[in-house]
Enzyme design. Structure first.
Site: not given
Ligand SMILES: *[C@@H]1O[C@H](CO)[C@@H](O)[C@H](O)[C@H]1NC(C)=O
Ligand SMILES: *[C@@H]1O[C@H](CO)[C@@H](O)[C@H](O)[C@H]1NC(C)=O
Length: 397
Positions: A223, A246
């Site tokens: 993430d 991310h």
């Protein structure tokens, strides 16, 4: 003089207390109050639950009047929901020196609903030096039914003057490190590693904190490398290698209607490689009184990043809870300077701002992002700003 005598007495007193509780290595003055978890019953076998021993060692350290050090020697220690609370008695900084590895139980149900593996609360002056925390998150990532809330590997709540250095975090169930309600923190030389596809494994999440620096670290997770929540002020991020993951995200914001803003954020000398995003600001498409202002990104390299530069105010998964499809978050004064490298998709610069609160004061200076042979594009919706120097793809303000 009386006060000198008092100080002399206190020093003697401190030495005598410290030597009675100290570890074998406590021979020099600066190690006087070292509290070795093994002396309090911790077992370095990776199997015996050492939570109670760590708590006892912490209680002793935290009650010490001289500068305390909690010491975790080499070896592997099994811990569950370890909550280390202040305030501590000493007016000096409390140091946690970890030469070993802390592991979570292999069965994640044993962590209950606490949401944390290791939690520090209400401490003024805390250093966490070295160590590895292996949260063994893989089984939790596969959980599909009756899943407890995942445990973050290490959380700092209401800590002032925090230093974290040389810590390694592996495979957290959810976010690896959370800094919340803190003032003045420096996190450096940390390494955070989890697989590309592991869900919700943010590297470092910061919220409601002022004066945080994150530097010289490597973050590769499933993430965000770093996520920045409401109430983050005076944040500096520098010297980070990010990806996969991310990217560095401000948001998601507008989770709540009443929400603190994010301001005074600098991100510099960061390299992104193979990440979904590079520099992202993200908000739900719904009402909020929050804002983002005064953000500077500079000296950034992108290597095959899907969305190198992105502001996305349209976030609304499954189209639920966004009545007017428009974000209340006000975004202003965001500068991108000396950003270069490659995009993995055609749109390298993407500003999708709110119809009711357009982005204002966006500045692009010397931004050069390429995409294969065809060249990259930029896309703007409700975005206003200026560009200077070489800007490619050309700006769309
Ligand atoms: C940039 O960050 C790297 C670590 O990622 C560090 O080694 C290097 O010295 C930094 N460069 C500058 C100019 O700060
Ligand atoms: C949403 O839209 C409706 C109708 O257009 C308007 O009355 C209402 O005030 C809007 N709500 C917000 C929070 O903007």
């Amino acid at each position: 003089m009386a006060s000198n005598k008092l100080i002399f007495f206190l020093v003697l007193f401190t030495i005598s207390i410290a030597s009675s509780a100290s570890t074998t290595s406590s021979t020099t003055a600066n190690k006087l109050s070292s509290f070795n978890v093994v002396k309090f019953g911790a077992k370095a076998d990776g199997k015996t639950d050492s939570t109670g021993a760590f708590l006892k060692a912490w209680a002793a350290a935290c009650n010490s009047l001289s500068p305390p050090r909690l010491y975790v020697p080499r070896g592997t220690y099994l811990i569950k929901r370890l909550e280390l609370r202040g305030p501590c008695k000493s007016t000096s900084r409390t140091t946690v020196q970890i030469d070993g590895t802390l592991v979570a139980p292999s069965d994640y149900h044993q962590l209950g609903n606490s949401g944390n593996l290791l939690l520090f609360v209400k401490i003024s002056g805390l250093s966490v030096i070295g160590g590895t925390i292996d949260a063994r998150g893989a089984a939790y990532w596969g959980c599909t039914r009756n899943c407890p809330p995942g445990a973050r590997s290490i959380t700092f709540n209401s800590v002032r003057n925090l230093v974290v250095s040389g810590l390694m975090l592996i495979n957290s169930q959810v976010s690896h490190m959370v800094i919340s309600g803190c003032t003045n923190a420096v996190v450096s030389r940390v390494k955070i590693i989890a697989p590309d596809q592991s869900p919700n494994t943010d590297g470092i999440h910061i919220q409601t904190s002022t004066g945080v620096t994150i530097k010289d670290s490597v973050i590769r997770t499933g993430d965000d490398c770093i996520s920045i929540g409401p109430g983050t002020k005076k944040l500096l991020i520098q010297g980070i290698s990010c990806g996969p993951g991310h990217g560095i995200s401000i948001g998601s914001l507008a989770r709540d209607v009443k929400e603190e803003g994010v301001e005074d954020v600098t991100v510099k000398n960061v390299s992104f490689s193979g990440s979904d995003n590079g520099l992202r600001i993200k908000s739900w498409a719904r009402p909020s009184n929050g804002y983002v202002r005064g953000v500077t990104y500079h000296d950034i390299t992108m290597n095959n990043v899907k969305n190198p530069i992105i502001i996305d105010q349209r976030y609304c998964p499954e189209g639920r809870g966004c009545p007017n499809q428009s974000s209340g978050i006000k975004i202003s004064q965001v500068t991108y300077r000396n950003i270069r490298g490659t995009s993995a998709t055609p749109v390298a610069v993407n500003f999708q701002c709110s119809a009711t609160n357009p982005c204002i004061g966006i500045r692009l200076q010397n931004v050069k992002l390429g995409y294969s042979n065809s060249g990259a594009k930029s896309s703007c919706v409700h975005a206003h700003g200026t560009s200077s120097g070489v800007v490619a793809p050309a700006s769309c303000f």
